[in-house]
Design a protein around this motif. Structure first.
Motif, PDB file in Angstrom:
ATOM      1  N   GLY A  94       0.930  -0.811  -0.015  1.00  0.00           N
ATOM      2  CA  GLY A  94      -0.283   0.104  -0.380  1.00  0.00           C
ATOM      3  C   GLY A  94       0.893   1.644   0.032  1.00  0.00           C
ATOM      4  N   GLY A  95       0.543   2.486   0.156  1.00  0.00           N
ATOM      5  CA  GLY A  95       1.254   3.506  -0.323  1.00  0.00           C
ATOM      6  C   GLY A  95       2.248   3.349   1.303  1.00  0.00           C
ATOM      7  N   ALA A  96       1.316   3.395   2.712  1.00  0.00           N
ATOM      8  CA  ALA A  96       3.058   3.397   3.601  1.00  0.00           C
ATOM      9  C   ALA A  96       3.780   3.141   3.125  1.00  0.00           C
ATOM     10  CB  ALA A  96       2.128   2.754   5.112  1.00  0.00           C
ATOM     11  N   TRP A 138     -13.770   3.289   0.436  1.00  0.00           N
ATOM     12  CA  TRP A 138     -14.225   4.683   0.546  1.00  0.00           C
ATOM     13  C   TRP A 138     -12.647   5.208  -0.299  1.00  0.00           C
ATOM     14  CZ3 TRP A 138      -9.211   7.142   2.038  1.00  0.00           C
ATOM     15  CH2 TRP A 138      -7.867   6.161   2.880  1.00  0.00           C
ATOM     16  N   LYS A 139     -12.378   4.474  -1.148  1.00  0.00           N
ATOM     17  CA  LYS A 139     -11.483   5.002  -1.836  1.00  0.00           C
ATOM     18  C   LYS A 139     -12.105   5.407  -2.957  1.00  0.00           C
ATOM     19  CE  LYS A 139      -7.284   4.457  -0.619  1.00  0.00           C
ATOM     20  NZ  LYS A 139      -6.120   5.777  -0.615  1.00  0.00           N
ATOM     21  N   GLY A 140     -13.923   4.937  -3.310  1.00  0.00           N
ATOM     22  CA  GLY A 140     -14.621   5.892  -3.954  1.00  0.00           C
ATOM     23  C   GLY A 140     -14.333   5.466  -5.797  1.00  0.00           C
ATOM     24  N   VAL A 147      -0.128  13.744  -5.725  1.00  0.00           N
ATOM     25  CA  VAL A 147       1.571  14.016  -5.847  1.00  0.00           C
ATOM     26  C   VAL A 147       2.039  13.170  -7.090  1.00  0.00           C
ATOM     27  CG1 VAL A 147       3.721  14.117  -5.717  1.00  0.00           C
ATOM     28  CG2 VAL A 147       1.819  14.231  -3.426  1.00  0.00           C
ATOM     29  N   GLU A 148       1.554  11.615  -7.546  1.00  0.00           N
ATOM     30  CA  GLU A 148       2.449  11.078  -8.764  1.00  0.00           C
ATOM     31  C   GLU A 148       1.260  11.480  -9.974  1.00  0.00           C
ATOM     32  OE1 GLU A 148       3.483   6.704  -6.797  1.00  0.00           O
ATOM     33  OE2 GLU A 148       1.450   7.738  -7.320  1.00  0.00           O
ATOM     34  N   ALA A 149       0.574  11.747  -9.999  1.00  0.00           N
ATOM     35  CA  ALA A 149       0.264  12.597 -11.367  1.00  0.00           C
ATOM     36  C   ALA A 149       0.884  13.855 -11.711  1.00  0.00           C
ATOM     37  CB  ALA A 149      -1.717  13.450 -10.956  1.00  0.00           C
TER      38      ALA A 149
HETATM   39  N1  UDP Z   1      -0.151   2.257  -6.731  1.00  0.00           N
HETATM   40  C1  UDP Z   1       0.187   0.734  -7.606  1.00  0.00           C
HETATM   41  N2  UDP Z   1      -0.286  -0.191  -8.005  1.00  0.00           N
HETATM   42  C2  UDP Z   1      -1.696   0.487  -8.375  1.00  0.00           C
HETATM   43  C3  UDP Z   1      -2.273   0.484  -8.655  1.00  0.00           C
HETATM   44  C4  UDP Z   1      -1.782   1.667  -6.530  1.00  0.00           C
HETATM   45  O1  UDP Z   1       1.977   0.640  -7.433  1.00  0.00           O
HETATM   46  O2  UDP Z   1      -1.711  -1.005  -9.159  1.00  0.00           O
HETATM   47  C5  UDP Z   1       0.361   2.614  -5.798  1.00  0.00           C
HETATM   48  C6  UDP Z   1       0.457   4.342  -6.128  1.00  0.00           C
HETATM   49  O3  UDP Z   1       0.740   4.510  -7.048  1.00  0.00           O
HETATM   50  C7  UDP Z   1       0.851   4.823  -5.017  1.00  0.00           C
HETATM   51  C8  UDP Z   1       0.134   4.452  -3.663  1.00  0.00           C
HETATM   52  O4  UDP Z   1      -0.197   2.066  -4.570  1.00  0.00           O
HETATM   53  O5  UDP Z   1       2.084   4.735  -4.874  1.00  0.00           O
HETATM   54  C9  UDP Z   1      -0.816   4.659  -3.055  1.00  0.00           C
HETATM   55  O6  UDP Z   1      -1.220   4.983  -2.277  1.00  0.00           O
HETATM   56  P1  UDP Z   1      -1.712   6.504  -1.941  1.00  0.00           P
HETATM   57  O7  UDP Z   1      -1.074   7.266  -0.694  1.00  0.00           O
HETATM   58  O8  UDP Z   1      -2.290   6.848  -2.831  1.00  0.00           O
HETATM   59  O9  UDP Z   1      -3.110   5.376  -0.554  1.00  0.00           O
HETATM   60  P2  UDP Z   1      -3.284   4.646  -0.051  1.00  0.00           P
HETATM   61  O10 UDP Z   1      -3.603   3.068  -1.027  1.00  0.00           O
HETATM   62  O11 UDP Z   1      -1.905   4.121   0.861  1.00  0.00           O
HETATM   63  O12 UDP Z   1      -4.097   4.951   0.790  1.00  0.00           O
END
Ligand code: UDP
Ligand code: GLC
Length: 388
Positions: A13-15, A212-214, A295-297
């Protein structure tokens, strides 16, 4: 300084992606201890970060767990805590990157007499967590952590509102390497061909599939847009949200959008996929703690529309470096999508502004240096830290 990082997740995940960037500069002086096996371990290995899976059995507590369930899991945690205490003695400090890592890290910090840092990636509010989980996290952080790193002002505010100590918390945004987001034009063309995106206005959604990611908000908005607007949903249900995935597919077929919504699953080529989009949408219905995808976008030079809540509001200034919409309002989102489709020049200017400012504001080197300074200044006084 030798650091034992702890993270409960086997999946990235993001963390976890943020942790890779923080741990990497420490090389062999770091160890990432995971509480579950999985593809996150592989990613750490690919980045040459030492990693060990410390627990073989998944910990049963969930975000909404009660106190009784919490107590039951303590027995389950005992062997893990023993292992972490032993490991921690070989390191100067423990760095907990998730909530369950905080629980284990706090006890290990007590028994091993190593200082504890907690990287808070969550908004500790009742919208996201049970009252019990909130109380446990805040009390453990207050009692055992020497430093809490919040991923946004919004996460810091929620921590303090939940009773967290304001004197131990610092806001540090996620850092990014802007070079990763520079993509090759021919790769993008190839990807567009492969995915059948040519000649369409492509809205990308990059997130794990979770209510919640909607993602459902974007699908509803799409139904209100012209037919040449399509969406790619990039991400998987990382934490067992299969019901939601089913609902999304059902929603797509009920709205007759089968040809306009593509589910791409989890992907590792995010910069290329973002570059293949015309707009990136962030649609969280609960406040987003930070929002790496926003930020990535920006770093990809793509316009971004985000849900106006939590950390996203610290990243986006409406009309300057992106667009903000009320969370959970597909009609409003559709209006922004249509504006971006029609007003290409102003939208491109906004995206360019965002790219320039984001590459300065979220520069990974600067952010890593800042974290290193925070760790050193907090722990300089502690005797057992050698100046390695
Ligand atoms: N991401 C990825 N592959 C995917 C979908 C998402 O590597 O198929 C990455 C995305 O680029 C981002 C992270 O997963 O760096 C998600 O982090 P974000 O903080 O947006 O949300 P989180 O899932 O941590 O709540
Ligand atoms: C968490 C949050 C997300 C944040 C990420 C990195 O996963 O949900 O908003 O961007 O951590 O700090």
């Amino acid at each position: 300084m030798k650091i034992l990082f702890l993270d409960q997740s086997g999946k990235p995940g993001g963390a976890e992606l943020c942790l890779i960037d923080i741990a990497k500069p420490y090389g062999d002086r770091a160890l990432v201890g995971l509480f579950a096996d999985g593809s996150f371990k592989d990613l750490l290995q690919q980045n040459h970060i030492p990693v060990e899976v410390l627990a073989t059995q998944a910990i049963q507590v969930r975000k909404e767990s009660s106190l009784l369930q919490g107590f039951k899991s303590l027995g389950q945690l005992a062997p893990l805590i023993t292992k972490v205490v032993k490991k921690a003695r070989e390191y100067d400090l423990i760095y907990a990157n998730t909530q369950k890592a905080l629980v284990v890290g706090a006890l290990a910090s007590f028994f091993s007499r190593r200082p504890l840092v907690y990287h808070l990636h969550d908004i500790l509010s009742q919208e996201h967590f049970s009252q019990t989980n909130l109380r446990i996290a805040v009390n453990l952080a207050n009692r055992f952590a020497s430093l809490v790193i919040a991923n946004s002002q919004a996460s810091k505010t929620a921590f303090v509102q939940a009773g967290g100590r304001p004197d131990i918390i610092e806001v540090v945004y996620n850092g990014f390497n802007p070079k990763i987001y520079q993509t090759d034009e021919s790769d993008i063309k190839h990807l567009q061909q492969q995915l059948g995106l040519e000649g369409k206005f492509v809205v990308g959604h990059f997130s794990r599939l979770a209510p919640w990611k909607g993602q459902h908000i974007l699908i509803d908005a799409l139904a209100k847009c012209p037919h040449d607007v399509i969406a790619i949903l990039v991400g998987d249900a990382l934490f067992g949200e299969q019901d939601y995935v089913q609902k999304l597919h059902q929603q797509v077929s009920e709205l007759g959008l089968e040809n306009r919504v593509k589910f791409l699953g989890f992907r590792s080529d995010i910069p290329q996929l973002m570059a293949a989009c015309d707009l990136v949408a962030h649609t969280s219905t609960s406040p987003e703690p930070f929002g790496r995808v926003i930020v990535e976008a920006m770093l990809c030079g793509k316009p971004v529309v985000a849900a106006k809540a939590g950390g996203a509001m610290e990243l986006v200034e409406h009309g300057l470096n992106g667009f903000l919409v009320t969370p959970g309002k597909p009609q409003e989102l559709a209006r922004v999508i249509i504006t971006c489709l029609q007003e290409t020049e102003i939208t491109a200017t906004i995206a360019n502004n965002a790219k320039t400012t984001a590459s300065q504001r979220f520069d990974m080197t600067v952010i890593n240096d800042y974290i290193a300074k925070l760790l050193v200044s907090k722990f300089r006084s502690l005797r057992h830290i050698s100046s390695r």
